[in-house]
Design an enzyme around this catalytic site. Structure first.
Site, PDB file in Angstrom:
ATOM      1  N   ASP A 109       0.868  -1.160   0.000  1.00 32.49           N
ATOM      2  CA  ASP A 109       0.000   0.000   0.000  1.00 32.49           C
ATOM      3  C   ASP A 109       0.916   1.224   0.000  1.00 32.49           C
ATOM      4  O   ASP A 109       2.066   1.173   0.442  1.00 32.49           O
ATOM      5  CB  ASP A 109      -0.942  -0.014   1.210  1.00 32.49           C
ATOM      6  CG  ASP A 109      -2.080   0.980   1.046  1.00 32.49           C
ATOM      7  OD1 ASP A 109      -2.943   1.058   1.931  1.00 32.49           O
ATOM      8  OD2 ASP A 109      -2.099   1.708   0.010  1.00 32.49           O
TER       9      ASP A 109
ATOM     10  N   ASP B 155      -7.952  -7.297   1.335  1.00 31.74           N
ATOM     11  CA  ASP B 155      -6.961  -7.417   2.417  1.00 31.74           C
ATOM     12  C   ASP B 155      -7.583  -6.860   3.687  1.00 31.74           C
ATOM     13  O   ASP B 155      -8.431  -5.950   3.601  1.00 31.74           O
ATOM     14  CB  ASP B 155      -5.701  -6.595   2.088  1.00 31.74           C
ATOM     15  CG  ASP B 155      -5.839  -5.154   2.587  1.00 31.74           C
ATOM     16  OD1 ASP B 155      -6.430  -4.337   1.858  1.00 31.74           O
ATOM     17  OD2 ASP B 155      -5.395  -4.862   3.718  1.00 31.74           O
TER      18      ASP B 155
ATOM     19  N   CYS C 126     -12.818 -27.417  10.296  1.00 29.01           N
ATOM     20  CA  CYS C 126     -11.671 -26.681   9.749  1.00 29.01           C
ATOM     21  C   CYS C 126     -10.454 -27.592   9.570  1.00 29.01           C
ATOM     22  O   CYS C 126     -10.151 -28.417  10.436  1.00 29.01           O
ATOM     23  CB  CYS C 126     -11.326 -25.525  10.690  1.00 29.01           C
ATOM     24  SG  CYS C 126      -9.912 -24.547  10.150  1.00 29.01           S
TER      25      CYS C 126
ATOM     26  N   CYS D 168      -7.313 -26.581   9.424  1.00 27.84           N
ATOM     27  CA  CYS D 168      -6.050 -25.892   9.748  1.00 27.84           C
ATOM     28  C   CYS D 168      -5.283 -26.652  10.835  1.00 27.84           C
ATOM     29  O   CYS D 168      -5.814 -27.515  11.537  1.00 27.84           O
ATOM     30  CB  CYS D 168      -6.328 -24.460  10.198  1.00 27.84           C
ATOM     31  SG  CYS D 168      -6.702 -24.259  11.958  1.00 27.84           S
TER      32      CYS D 168
ATOM     33  N   CYS E 235      -6.890 -26.475  14.367  1.00 31.77           N
ATOM     34  CA  CYS E 235      -8.104 -27.286  14.553  1.00 31.77           C
ATOM     35  C   CYS E 235      -7.840 -28.780  14.412  1.00 31.77           C
ATOM     36  O   CYS E 235      -8.572 -29.606  14.964  1.00 31.77           O
ATOM     37  CB  CYS E 235      -9.176 -26.845  13.561  1.00 31.77           C
ATOM     38  SG  CYS E 235      -9.734 -25.172  13.859  1.00 31.77           S
TER      39      CYS E 235
ATOM     40  N   HIS F  17      -5.468 -20.239  12.487  1.00 27.86           N
ATOM     41  CA  HIS F  17      -6.878 -20.588  12.195  1.00 27.86           C
ATOM     42  C   HIS F  17      -7.580 -19.486  11.414  1.00 27.86           C
ATOM     43  O   HIS F  17      -8.238 -19.744  10.403  1.00 27.86           O
ATOM     44  CB  HIS F  17      -7.660 -20.872  13.480  1.00 27.86           C
ATOM     45  CG  HIS F  17      -9.121 -20.944  13.212  1.00 27.86           C
ATOM     46  ND1 HIS F  17      -9.727 -22.066  12.647  1.00 27.86           N
ATOM     47  CD2 HIS F  17     -10.097 -20.006  13.331  1.00 27.86           C
ATOM     48  CE1 HIS F  17     -11.009 -21.815  12.445  1.00 27.86           C
ATOM     49  NE2 HIS F  17     -11.268 -20.573  12.848  1.00 27.86           N
TER      50      HIS F  17
END
Ligand SMILES: CC1(C)O[C@H]2[C@@H](O1)[C@@]1(COC(C)(C)O1)O[C@@H]2CNc1nc2cc3nc(N)[nH]c(=O)c3cc2[nH]1
Ligand SMILES: [Zn+2]
Length: 374
Positions: free
Chosen positions: A95, A268, A306, A308, A311, A337
């Site tokens: 940015d 984002d 999930c 991930c 998890c 997560h």
């Protein structure tokens, strides 16, 4: 000369503005719609590049304002550029600093030339202009750089919004002139406040400058979500279909699905990583504050559905314990997560678009997700 950044449309939803695509960059090709984790100071907080790669992150964000102040773009250039400096070999979008000067810098003074401000780090007098912001991003070597703009605050009087938006167009032209690297793509940023005619004017002026992609700025600045959606509806149809649209600073899953429906390709937001660090996790049913006492003996994962690392291997009781014991591993697990949750959400949404079932995907999403008042 092929453009550094090229958008490839894969599938346009027949019923809405949603679309699936591929964004081709010098550091790889990445599926859209995409969520980009924020790594403001050359690191996505608490995450290693390897973990980000494993969870499927493609493009991450960094920030001109912060890196200009510390450690300085010259040092990063000496280290071989931002990819090498931070050990990230996929996409980087920076940015331009405009927004951060307004939301972080102190005692700022705007002129046609640029913005004088005091550093939020040591109070030193600093100055950013379209030329300086572009040169800094050229030195950092990000794949996508954003034009230096003024994010019109919310609310803003019409005359102020008009004058500021017209200056942002003049600044965008100055960025194009200052941009010196063919291996980086410069995106213009549409402003216009919450005024439909100014949004249309800004989109028209910027598309006439033929950028390889377009940020949609001046949103997610405290306005009600319905107003953000209204401005999107008035902006994306005025942007070229063969260029990516990037809604800056957004967001949570509800804003992602509503933004995708209105033709946005890139997003984002600091939200998922920021709230993770104080023990708030994101699930399809909304927020779950895993550090709360109610989870002290709860041996289920944050989200049983999930995939991930957090998890798959740890319980809510364990993660809550880590937060209560002020253990760093706790916030690392909630960050893993939250990022995985949004990246996986985008993957599933993209697949739904490709299989012509985006509206069904959206409908199912809203069956579980809490509706907000505004
Ligand atoms: C600064 C920080 C950490 O990023 C969050 C959060 O605070 C905060 C601050 O006010 C709320 C709404 C409460 O959320 O808004 C950020 C997320 N919204 C957002 N990011 C943006 C970045 C942008 N960059 C440029 N160059 N131009 C823009 O117009 C622009 C607009 C944006 N809108
Ligand atoms: Zn998870």
């Amino acid at each position: 000369m092929t453009d550094a950044i090229r958008y490839e449309l894969v599938k346009q939803c027949a019923h809405t503005g949603a679309r699936a695509g591929i964004l081709h960059t010098p550091h790889g090709s990445f599926n859209t719609p995409m969520f980009m984790p924020v790594g403001t100071q050359a690191t996505v907080k608490a995450m290693s590049p390897r973990e980000l790669t494993e969870m499927g992150a493609g493009i991450i964000l960094s920030n001109t304002y912060h890196l200009f102040l510390r450690p300085g773009h010259e040092l990063v250039a000496e280290a071989g550029g931002l990819h090498k400096f931070m050990g990230w070999d996929r996409g980087i979008l920076t940015d331009s600093g405009g927004f951060q000067v307004f939301s972080l810098g102190d005692l700022r003074k705007i002129s046609e030339e640029g913005v004088a401000f005091r550093s939020h780090i040591d109070g030193s007098r600093q100055f950013l202009s379209p030329e300086i912001a572009t040169q800094v991003q050229n030195a950092l070597g990000s794949d996508i750089l954003m034009a230096f703009d003024e994010c019109v605050p919310y609310p803003a009087e019409y005359d102020y919004a008009k004058r500021s938006t017209e200056r942002t167009t003049r600044w965008a032209e100055r960025c194009l002139k200052a941009h010196s690297r063919a291996d980086q793509g410069l995106f213009g940023i549409v402003q216009g406040g919450m005024y439909k005619d100014l949004r249309a004017q800004s989109a028209a002026e910027l598309t006439s400058l033929d950028f390889p992609g377009y940020g949609i700025g001046g949103l997610s600045v405290g306005e009600p979500k319905h107003l953000m959606y209204e401005m999107l509806e008035h902006t994306t149809p005025r942007l070229p279909t063969n260029k990516p649209r990037y809604l800056m600073g957004v967001g949570t899953a509800d804003c992602l699905v509503e933004g995708v429906m209105r033709g946005v390709d890139m997003f984002d937001c600091v939200f998922p990583t920021r709230v993770a660090r104080n023990g708030t996790t994101m699930t399809k049913n909304g927020r779950l504050v895993v550090k709360n006492a109610e989870f002290a003996r709860d041996l289920r994962p944050i989200d049983p559905d999930c995939g991930c690392y957090a998890c798959q291997n740890f319980s809510r009781a364990y993660i809550r314990h880590l937060f209560k014991a002020d253990e760093i591993f706790g916030l690392r697990l909630t960050t893993i997560h939250n990022l995985y949750h949004l990246l996986d959400f985008m993957r599933r949404m993209r697949q739904a678009i490709i299989e012509d079932r985006f509206l069904a995907f959206r409908e199912e999403f809203w069956e579980y997700y809490p509706k907000e008042e505004n």
